[in-house]
Scaffold this motif. Sequence first.
Motif, PDB file in Angstrom:
ATOM      1  N   UNK A   1     -17.255 -17.155  17.069  1.00  0.00           N
ATOM      2  CA  UNK A   1     -17.717 -18.432  16.517  1.00  0.00           C
ATOM      3  C   UNK A   1     -17.281 -19.632  17.356  1.00  0.00           C
ATOM      4  N   UNK A   2     -16.076 -19.565  17.885  1.00  0.00           N
ATOM      5  CA  UNK A   2     -15.582 -20.676  18.700  1.00  0.00           C
ATOM      6  C   UNK A   2     -16.390 -20.809  19.989  1.00  0.00           C
ATOM      7  N   UNK A   3     -16.744 -19.681  20.585  1.00  0.00           N
ATOM      8  CA  UNK A   3     -17.532 -19.731  21.811  1.00  0.00           C
ATOM      9  C   UNK A   3     -18.913 -20.313  21.557  1.00  0.00           C
ATOM     10  N   UNK A   4     -19.569 -19.870  20.492  1.00  0.00           N
ATOM     11  CA  UNK A   4     -20.910 -20.363  20.199  1.00  0.00           C
ATOM     12  C   UNK A   4     -20.877 -21.853  19.902  1.00  0.00           C
ATOM     13  N   UNK A   5     -19.856 -22.295  19.142  1.00  0.00           N
ATOM     14  CA  UNK A   5     -19.729 -23.715  18.800  1.00  0.00           C
ATOM     15  C   UNK A   5     -19.138 -24.537  19.934  1.00  0.00           C
ATOM     16  N   UNK A   6     -18.652 -23.866  20.983  1.00  0.00           N
ATOM     17  CA  UNK A   6     -17.913 -24.521  22.064  1.00  0.00           C
ATOM     18  C   UNK A   6     -16.765 -25.346  21.478  1.00  0.00           C
ATOM     19  N   UNK A   7     -16.085 -24.745  20.505  1.00  0.00           N
ATOM     20  CA  UNK A   7     -14.959 -25.390  19.833  1.00  0.00           C
ATOM     21  C   UNK A   7     -13.679 -24.732  20.318  1.00  0.00           C
ATOM     22  N   UNK A   8     -12.975 -25.398  21.202  1.00  0.00           N
ATOM     23  CA  UNK A   8     -11.775 -24.809  21.792  1.00  0.00           C
ATOM     24  C   UNK A   8     -10.520 -25.607  21.441  1.00  0.00           C
ATOM     25  N   UNK A   9     -10.556 -26.297  20.304  1.00  0.00           N
ATOM     26  CA  UNK A   9      -9.393 -27.050  19.851  1.00  0.00           C
ATOM     27  C   UNK A   9      -8.278 -26.104  19.418  1.00  0.00           C
ATOM     28  N   UNK A  10      -7.060 -26.603  19.482  1.00  0.00           N
ATOM     29  CA  UNK A  10      -5.881 -25.838  19.043  1.00  0.00           C
ATOM     30  C   UNK A  10      -5.810 -24.453  19.679  1.00  0.00           C
ATOM     31  N   UNK A  11      -5.758 -24.401  21.001  1.00  0.00           N
ATOM     32  CA  UNK A  11      -5.708 -23.099  21.668  1.00  0.00           C
ATOM     33  C   UNK A  11      -4.427 -22.341  21.331  1.00  0.00           C
ATOM     34  N   UNK A  12      -4.564 -21.027  21.136  1.00  0.00           N
ATOM     35  CA  UNK A  12      -3.392 -20.186  20.915  1.00  0.00           C
ATOM     36  C   UNK A  12      -3.010 -19.413  22.169  1.00  0.00           C
ATOM     37  N   UNK A  13      -3.935 -19.309  23.117  1.00  0.00           N
ATOM     38  CA  UNK A  13      -3.644 -18.605  24.366  1.00  0.00           C
ATOM     39  C   UNK A  13      -4.541 -19.202  25.433  1.00  0.00           C
ATOM     40  N   UNK A  14      -3.969 -19.550  26.575  1.00  0.00           N
ATOM     41  CA  UNK A  14      -4.735 -20.257  27.601  1.00  0.00           C
ATOM     42  C   UNK A  14      -5.351 -19.312  28.614  1.00  0.00           C
ATOM     43  N   UNK A  15      -6.324 -19.845  29.345  1.00  0.00           N
ATOM     44  CA  UNK A  15      -6.966 -19.073  30.401  1.00  0.00           C
ATOM     45  C   UNK A  15      -5.959 -18.677  31.478  1.00  0.00           C
ATOM     46  N   UNK A  16      -5.038 -19.585  31.809  1.00  0.00           N
ATOM     47  CA  UNK A  16      -4.045 -19.284  32.839  1.00  0.00           C
ATOM     48  C   UNK A  16      -3.141 -18.127  32.420  1.00  0.00           C
ATOM     49  N   UNK A  17      -2.704 -18.131  31.159  1.00  0.00           N
ATOM     50  CA  UNK A  17      -1.844 -17.043  30.695  1.00  0.00           C
ATOM     51  C   UNK A  17      -2.601 -15.725  30.627  1.00  0.00           C
ATOM     52  N   UNK A  18      -3.851 -15.757  30.168  1.00  0.00           N
ATOM     53  CA  UNK A  18      -4.625 -14.514  30.110  1.00  0.00           C
ATOM     54  C   UNK A  18      -4.847 -13.957  31.512  1.00  0.00           C
ATOM     55  N   UNK A  19      -5.133 -14.835  32.473  1.00  0.00           N
ATOM     56  CA  UNK A  19      -5.318 -14.383  33.851  1.00  0.00           C
ATOM     57  C   UNK A  19      -4.031 -13.779  34.386  1.00  0.00           C
ATOM     58  N   UNK A  20      -2.900 -14.419  34.112  1.00  0.00           N
ATOM     59  CA  UNK A  20      -1.609 -13.912  34.579  1.00  0.00           C
ATOM     60  C   UNK A  20      -1.333 -12.521  34.019  1.00  0.00           C
ATOM     61  N   UNK A  21      -1.527 -12.350  32.725  1.00  0.00           N
ATOM     62  CA  UNK A  21      -1.253 -11.053  32.101  1.00  0.00           C
ATOM     63  C   UNK A  21      -2.182  -9.978  32.635  1.00  0.00           C
ATOM     64  N   UNK A  22      -3.461 -10.324  32.781  1.00  0.00           N
ATOM     65  CA  UNK A  22      -4.423  -9.348  33.286  1.00  0.00           C
ATOM     66  C   UNK A  22      -4.101  -8.959  34.730  1.00  0.00           C
TER      67      UNK A  22
END
Length: 296
Positions: A224-245
Amino acid sequence: MAQAAHVAFIGLGRMGQGMAGRYLDAGCSVALWNRSKAKAEQLIARGARFAASPADAAEGADAIVTMVADDEASTAVWLGEHGAATTAKPGAIAIECSTVSYQHALDLAAALRARGLVAIDSPVTGLPDAAARGKLTLLVGAEPADLDLARPYLAPLGSTIRHFGPVGAGTVYKLINNLMGAIQIAGLAEGLAIAEQAGLDMNLVLESIASGVTASPQVIKHAPRMVARDFANPTFTAALRHKDAAYALALAESLLPEMPVSRATVDAYGKAKAHAPDDDEGRIIEVVSRPKLSEA
């Protein structure tokens, strides 16, 4: 754990603030360190002491718990010039809760043991609200006797302890877990982008995804967040996900000859990180989205 136990907690990001608060809830004396003191203000108001350095926080502590961003930060707060290990008393319990690389988990534990500490890795799963409520799942790598010593200091964080084996084993599973999450989120972003470009009714797409076989907690959370393009109040960032992956891929490629899906996911999150490193990881859909087919 006696209520008078002294705990040093290092790293007060989205997860660390709630985790540190749990030790205050348990009646512990808590010393804190974080690069930004502002993030500690609420905990200081509750009785925690803000230390001048990780070494200052660790002095006299019965247990030292860290929750920082990556291998570099972990090395600095434990083994740097003013690192926690420089002042920690022999026999103190050293608990690395950060998501680090497998090799770092092994090397750090060896360095801490050489200084007389009891070292375990215990990365966690759960969101910041679970951290604040003491409902995290702890993914532990430790010798059984060391885990027994550490249990009183793990209990405030969560009652679910999954002991995967010796030091490093908890980190292995955490990296697998976060890699699979990255694959799901990246796949979802591409699927939704295709649906948008093809002109499908996105409300119907969301309803179908939520009730279909591809629905996972990650998919249900992010769709739902992706479709609405609603990215407020992030719980995990793109940088952290990239690092873990990326950490997970390095481990995987040391064990298996080819990991094409994992490699593609790391590359996708590399683009998301370049686009908006500190924004919500779901923003990856903006990287893969293109104009509708009808407009091509």
